[in-house]
Design an enzyme around this catalytic site. Structure first.
Site, PDB file in Angstrom:
ATOM      1  N   ASP A 144       0.838  -1.202   0.000  1.00 38.16           N
ATOM      2  CA  ASP A 144       0.000   0.000   0.000  1.00 38.16           C
ATOM      3  C   ASP A 144       0.871   1.249   0.000  1.00 38.16           C
ATOM      4  OD1 ASP A 144      -2.644   1.351   2.146  1.00 38.16           O
ATOM      5  OD2 ASP A 144      -2.339   1.447  -0.032  1.00 38.16           O
TER       6      ASP A 144
ATOM      7  N   LYS B 131       2.566   3.478  -5.690  1.00 33.29           N
ATOM      8  CA  LYS B 131       2.032   2.436  -6.578  1.00 33.29           C
ATOM      9  C   LYS B 131       3.050   1.946  -7.602  1.00 33.29           C
ATOM     10  CE  LYS B 131      -1.073   3.384  -3.880  1.00 33.29           C
ATOM     11  NZ  LYS B 131      -1.008   2.617  -2.606  1.00 33.29           N
TER      12      LYS B 131
ATOM     13  N   ASP C 106      -3.318  -2.974  -2.478  1.00 37.06           N
ATOM     14  CA  ASP C 106      -4.394  -1.983  -2.474  1.00 37.06           C
ATOM     15  C   ASP C 106      -4.309  -1.136  -3.744  1.00 37.06           C
ATOM     16  OD1 ASP C 106      -5.373   0.873  -0.428  1.00 37.06           O
ATOM     17  OD2 ASP C 106      -6.583  -0.544  -1.578  1.00 37.06           O
ATOM     18  N   ASN C 107      -5.399  -0.470  -4.103  1.00 42.56           N
ATOM     19  CA  ASN C 107      -5.433   0.568  -5.155  1.00 42.56           C
ATOM     20  C   ASN C 107      -5.147   0.078  -6.562  1.00 42.56           C
ATOM     21  OD1 ASN C 107      -3.759   2.089  -2.585  1.00 42.56           O
ATOM     22  ND2 ASN C 107      -5.836   2.724  -3.125  1.00 42.56           N
TER      23      ASN C 107
ATOM     24  N   GLU D  94     -11.345   4.335  -0.529  1.00 41.59           N
ATOM     25  CA  GLU D  94     -11.706   4.563   0.875  1.00 41.59           C
ATOM     26  C   GLU D  94     -12.509   5.871   1.040  1.00 41.59           C
ATOM     27  OE1 GLU D  94      -8.669   3.839  -0.212  1.00 41.59           O
ATOM     28  OE2 GLU D  94      -7.151   5.224   0.476  1.00 41.59           O
TER      29      GLU D  94
END
Ligand code: 72M
Ligand code: MG
Length: 214
Positions: free
Chosen positions: A141, A144, A169-170, A199
């Site tokens: 996380d 990226k 994540d993401n 989120e």
């Protein structure tokens, strides 16, 4: 010098959360970031996916890349069995003490070790300096564009074993295309996609699970 957003999040936790109660720490951060100031915690919706994968992995040794304020460290550590440990890497010197404090308010300081520095510098030292064998679970996380190179680094350092679970994540927003390219259509990984939302927002996002097959 007025306080940072991260300091304000800590203030809210320190004032409102029940000491030693991880659930109340998570609820307090989610409430603050939904109602007052958005922040890039994995959050409550994607947090449920994180919970599910951590329970499935039941890790003895877990690693997190990108501690930030410690929200996901609390989320992961609260599910660990007694002798299990989470190592979380964070290079922003402002965030480290805030995350440590939030983890301590949750009563999870004995399960979480925050390693201050760049993931790419710390990962190669995990075996020697922290007496690690292999990792059971990794939560990605951080920046990226570092997901792919740091995953390759984990492989090269012999930190992954047959069955090690990576969760990123993401995958949609901000997105991690190089990571997806690396793990999908790769005979060494079995991938699963978990659609969700950014989120505290309605924008689509997703998480990707990649199980290392050895
Ligand atoms: C403007 C804007 C805001 C939020 C979004 C949406 C959005 C939503 C999200 O869930 C996100 O996770 C993100 C996001 O960018 N996360 C990056 C998170 C970094 C944290 O990790 C730390 N770190 C970064 N690289 C490293 C590294 N090599 N070694 C050690 N620590 C590192 C940093 O020090 C931070 O503590 C963004 C999109 C656009
Ligand atoms: Mg994130």
């Amino acid at each position: 010098m007025d306080q940072s957003k991260e300091q304000r999040i800590l203030n809210s936790v320190s004032y409102n959360a029940i000491k030693g109660d991880p659930e109340s720490v998570l609820a307090c951060i989610d409430k603050y970031c939904s109602q007052n100031e958005w922040a890039m915690n994995v959050g409550d919706e994607k947090g449920l996916i994180l919970d599910k994968i951590v329970k499935e992995a039941d890790p003895t040794v877990a690693l997190e890349l990108g501690t930030y304020c410690g929200y996901s460290a609390v989320r992961i550590a609260r599910l660990l069995k007694p002798n299990a440990r989470l190592f979380s890497i964070e290079f922003n010197a402002e965030f480290v003490p805030i995350a440590k404090e939030i983890i301590e308010i949750a009563g999870l300081q004995d399960k979480v070790t925050i390693l201050e520095g760049h993931a790419q510098d710390i990962i190669p030292r995990l075996k020697t300096q922290y007496n690690m064998d292999t990792l059971d679970f990794v939560f990605l996380d951080h920046w990226k564009d570092r997901y792919a190179p740091d995953t390759i680094l984990l492989e090269e350092c012999g930190l992954l074993r047959k069955g090690s679970i990576l969760l990123a994540d993401n995958i949609i927003f901000p997105g991690a295309p190089d990571f997806l390219k690396h793990v999908r259509n790769n005979i060494h990984y079995e991938c699963t996609h978990y659609p969700s939302h950014l989120e505290y927002m309605k924008a689509p996002d997703a998480m990707e699970k990649a199980v290392y097959l050895g």
